[in-house]
Design a protein around this motif. Structure first.
Motif, PDB file in Angstrom:
ATOM      1  N   TYR A 348     -24.823  10.472  13.534  1.00  0.00           N
ATOM      2  CA  TYR A 348     -23.829   9.880  14.444  1.00  0.00           C
ATOM      3  C   TYR A 348     -22.646   9.311  13.676  1.00  0.00           C
ATOM      4  O   TYR A 348     -21.524   9.281  14.181  1.00  0.00           O
ATOM      5  N   LEU A 349     -22.880   8.877  12.451  1.00  0.00           N
ATOM      6  CA  LEU A 349     -21.773   8.405  11.608  1.00  0.00           C
ATOM      7  C   LEU A 349     -20.835   9.561  11.293  1.00  0.00           C
ATOM      8  O   LEU A 349     -19.608   9.414  11.345  1.00  0.00           O
ATOM      9  N   ASN A 350     -21.389  10.716  10.956  1.00  0.00           N
ATOM     10  CA  ASN A 350     -20.551  11.899  10.720  1.00  0.00           C
ATOM     11  C   ASN A 350     -19.736  12.248  11.957  1.00  0.00           C
ATOM     12  O   ASN A 350     -18.543  12.559  11.865  1.00  0.00           O
ATOM     13  N   MET A 351     -20.373  12.208  13.116  1.00  0.00           N
ATOM     14  CA  MET A 351     -19.691  12.536  14.371  1.00  0.00           C
ATOM     15  C   MET A 351     -18.542  11.573  14.641  1.00  0.00           C
ATOM     16  O   MET A 351     -17.425  11.992  14.981  1.00  0.00           O
ATOM     17  N   ALA A 352     -18.809  10.285  14.485  1.00  0.00           N
ATOM     18  CA  ALA A 352     -17.796   9.269  14.796  1.00  0.00           C
ATOM     19  C   ALA A 352     -16.618   9.327  13.828  1.00  0.00           C
ATOM     20  O   ALA A 352     -15.462   9.168  14.239  1.00  0.00           O
ATOM     21  N   ILE A 353     -16.900   9.562  12.555  1.00  0.00           N
ATOM     22  CA  ILE A 353     -15.816   9.668  11.578  1.00  0.00           C
ATOM     23  C   ILE A 353     -14.944  10.884  11.881  1.00  0.00           C
ATOM     24  O   ILE A 353     -13.711  10.806  11.852  1.00  0.00           O
ATOM     25  N   ASN A 354     -15.564  12.016  12.168  1.00  0.00           N
ATOM     26  CA  ASN A 354     -14.784  13.210  12.502  1.00  0.00           C
ATOM     27  C   ASN A 354     -13.885  12.976  13.703  1.00  0.00           C
ATOM     28  O   ASN A 354     -12.722  13.406  13.721  1.00  0.00           O
ATOM     29  N   GLU A 355     -14.412  12.285  14.701  1.00  0.00           N
ATOM     30  CA  GLU A 355     -13.601  12.024  15.895  1.00  0.00           C
ATOM     31  C   GLU A 355     -12.443  11.073  15.577  1.00  0.00           C
ATOM     32  O   GLU A 355     -11.318  11.259  16.071  1.00  0.00           O
ATOM     33  N   SER A 356     -12.694  10.085  14.743  1.00  0.00           N
ATOM     34  CA  SER A 356     -11.622   9.167  14.356  1.00  0.00           C
ATOM     35  C   SER A 356     -10.539   9.896  13.563  1.00  0.00           C
ATOM     36  O   SER A 356      -9.335   9.688  13.779  1.00  0.00           O
ATOM     37  N   PRO A 409     -17.202  10.765  20.088  1.00  0.00           N
ATOM     38  CA  PRO A 409     -17.909  11.383  18.957  1.00  0.00           C
ATOM     39  C   PRO A 409     -18.789  12.566  19.353  1.00  0.00           C
ATOM     40  O   PRO A 409     -19.114  13.406  18.502  1.00  0.00           O
ATOM     41  N   GLU A 410     -19.180  12.637  20.627  1.00  0.00           N
ATOM     42  CA  GLU A 410     -20.069  13.715  21.061  1.00  0.00           C
ATOM     43  C   GLU A 410     -19.422  15.094  20.899  1.00  0.00           C
ATOM     44  O   GLU A 410     -20.125  16.101  20.934  1.00  0.00           O
ATOM     45  N   ARG A 411     -18.125  15.143  20.744  1.00  0.00           N
ATOM     46  CA  ARG A 411     -17.471  16.440  20.488  1.00  0.00           C
ATOM     47  C   ARG A 411     -18.066  17.118  19.252  1.00  0.00           C
ATOM     48  O   ARG A 411     -18.088  18.346  19.155  1.00  0.00           O
ATOM     49  N   PHE A 412     -18.509  16.282  18.299  1.00  0.00           N
ATOM     50  CA  PHE A 412     -18.975  16.802  17.019  1.00  0.00           C
ATOM     51  C   PHE A 412     -20.500  16.759  16.889  1.00  0.00           C
ATOM     52  O   PHE A 412     -21.032  16.809  15.789  1.00  0.00           O
TER      53      PHE A 412
END
Length: 496
Positions: A348-356, A409-412
């Motif tokens: 989830y950290l990877n997902m959130a960073i990518n979205e940011s 973040p769910e996009r990733f």
């Protein structure tokens, strides 16, 4: 006689116009003749603004064409709006588009000219990139994680001492990345959070590292000859002089004291020694300083801004922050437990960073120069043509990212990420010339967030939330110095 001269002048002017502004017409490429000059000149010369809006406008209006021609003064250039053509430029035909579009003159900006980001010629680029890559391997990351832990602990102590006082997020992030760069690259004890006279903060801060005026960036990209005439630098002379002196003294000290450390300075000293033993031209002191400056710049300014944006995203989306904290805590409640494997396991950290990163794209476009005559989209592209890729517009295009301004973040997620079209998410570029330091940047950002979330709840400092973020539109899109956050200590004992 006068009448005949006027007629000749008119005909010559007309034919010159047809020839100069017929470059893309002759290649059957949709193009605009004067739009770039008319839109950008008032911004640059009168209002001292950057040119990002031009590419946004061009992409929004003419995306369906795939490629759009334009003219910087009289020079034909190209904007790519089709992800498949992006693949051609950055990957498939990389050997024909090896150079970046920005022009840095070594006589004007000697240290920044050594950065592989702006290096010209594939051999020179490979040489400079290899020097940086040697300090950024997976093995090296495992070695430096304890050092980054120490820096992150200093950051937590600094925040705790503020006792809920609003903190300038960009300043906090920059001090953190400066300590990481100095300790991991130069073997210097981290002190940015404790020493108010820290020389790197004083002489190589973000304002002096990469804060060129709009005119400077415009000339480097579109009128490179003017950079020599006007002596337009990307890096400040003060920062350059500081690094030149610092690296010279550091190398002299290590040589005279026979000190060896496993860091970038030791690596470039070994390279120089080998060159001398092989009777090859060794790097000058200025070039050695340039190698160190490259690592420092790449590790601090953009990483600090991206971390700052991410902290604001977490403050403005408390449900995301809480979910991320729970996932981190499920692995360990002790920040110093996180090694490279545990860090990378926090999906989830990877997902959130990518979205940011998607929402807050700092470099909204990248450029390439055609180094060999080529063909893209059935269009002949002659050597020397500059091609621009508007990555910021891809990231905000609702065709690729529905409701693009929403932080989601769910996009990733594993289920959704494959639905994102290839070459529409390009935060670090793509292909062989992808950013050499992006893994180090992500590593230090992730560890900062792990340490902060296990110790604090991140809150907006005012009622406006994300609307209170001030944006500085310099060469990169960065958070302004007045953007602040609050950090509320978590009461429970997280070590248990």
């Amino acid at each position: 006689m006068i009448a005949e001269a006027i007629v000749v002048l008119i005909i010559t002017s007309y034919l010159s116009y047809i020839w100069l502004f017929g470059f893309w017409d002759r290649r059957n490429v949709f193009n605009i003749k004067f739009g770039f000059t008319l839109q950008t000149f008032p911004k640059i010369l009168i209002r001292n603004e950057h040119i990002q809006d031009f590419f946004v406008d061009l992409y929004t209006k003419y995306k369906s064409h795939g490629i759009v021609g334009f003219y910087a003064m009289f020079t034909p250039m190209l904007l790519v709006t089709d992800p498949e053509i992006v693949k051609t430029v950055m990957v498939k035909d990389f050997n024909k588009f090896t150079d970046t579009g920005i022009e840095i003159r070594k006589d004007v900006d000697p240290l920044f000219a050594i950065n592989p980001f702006v290096a010209k010629g594939i051999e020179k680029w490979k040489e400079l990139r290899s020097i940086q890559a040697a300090n950024l391997t997976a093995v090296r990351f495992k070695e430096i994680i304890p050092t980054i832990h120490r820096v992150a602990e200093s950051m937590v102590d600094y925040v705790r001492e503020k006792k809920m006082e609003p903190i300038t997020a960009q300043k906090l992030s920059f001090m953190y990345t400066v300590d990481n760069a100095c300790s991991c690259g130069f073997g210097i004890e981290p002190s940015a959070f404790t020493d108010t006279e820290n020389n790197f903060i004083k002489y190589a801060n973000s304002d002096k590292l990469f804060n060129p005026s709009p005119l400077t960036m415009y000339c480097h990209l579109f009128i490179p000859a003017m950079t020599s005439v006007l002596k337009l630098r990307i890096l400040s002379e003060e920062a350059g002089d500081f690094f030149d002196s610092f690296v010279k003294k550091m190398i002299e000290y290590r040589t005279s004291s026979n000190i060896t450390k496993n860091d970038l300075i030791n690596h470039i000293m070994k390279i120089n020694q080998k060159l001398k033993e092989e009777n090859k031209p060794a790097y000058t002191n200025l070039e050695l300083a340039g190698h160190c400056m490259t690592f420092y710049v790449d590790s601090t300014a953009t990483s600090a801004s991206q971390l700052t944006f991410f902290l604001f995203d977490l403050a403005d989306n408390p449900e995301v922050q809480e979910k991320l904290r729970k996932e981190i805590s499920s692995i360990s409640k002790c920040p110093s437990d996180f090694d490279i494997e545990k860090i990378n396991s926090i999906n989830y950290l990877n997902m959130a960073i990518n979205e940011s990163i998607r929402i807050h794209t700092q470099a909204t476009w990248i450029s390439r120069t055609c180094t060999q005559d080529s063909v893209i989209a059935n269009t002949p592209i002659p050597k020397g043509t500059k091609v621009f890729i508007p990555i910021g517009q891809f990231h905000k295009d609702p065709e690729y990212f529905p409701d693009p301004n929403k932080f989601d973040p769910e996009r990733f997620s594993e289920e959704n990420k494959d639905s994102i079209p290839k070459y529409t998410f390009l935060p670090f570029g793509e292909g062989p010339r992808i950013c050499v330091g992006f893994k180090f940047a992500l590593l230090q950002i992730k560890l900062a967030v792990i340490f902060l979330l296990l110790n604090f709840t991140i809150l907006p400092s005012n009622q406006e939330g994300k609307e209170g973020i001030v944006i500085d539109n310099t060469a990169f899109v960065t958070p302004g110095s007045s953007s602040k956050l609050k950090f509320k200590p978590i009461i429970q004992d997280i070590s248990q």
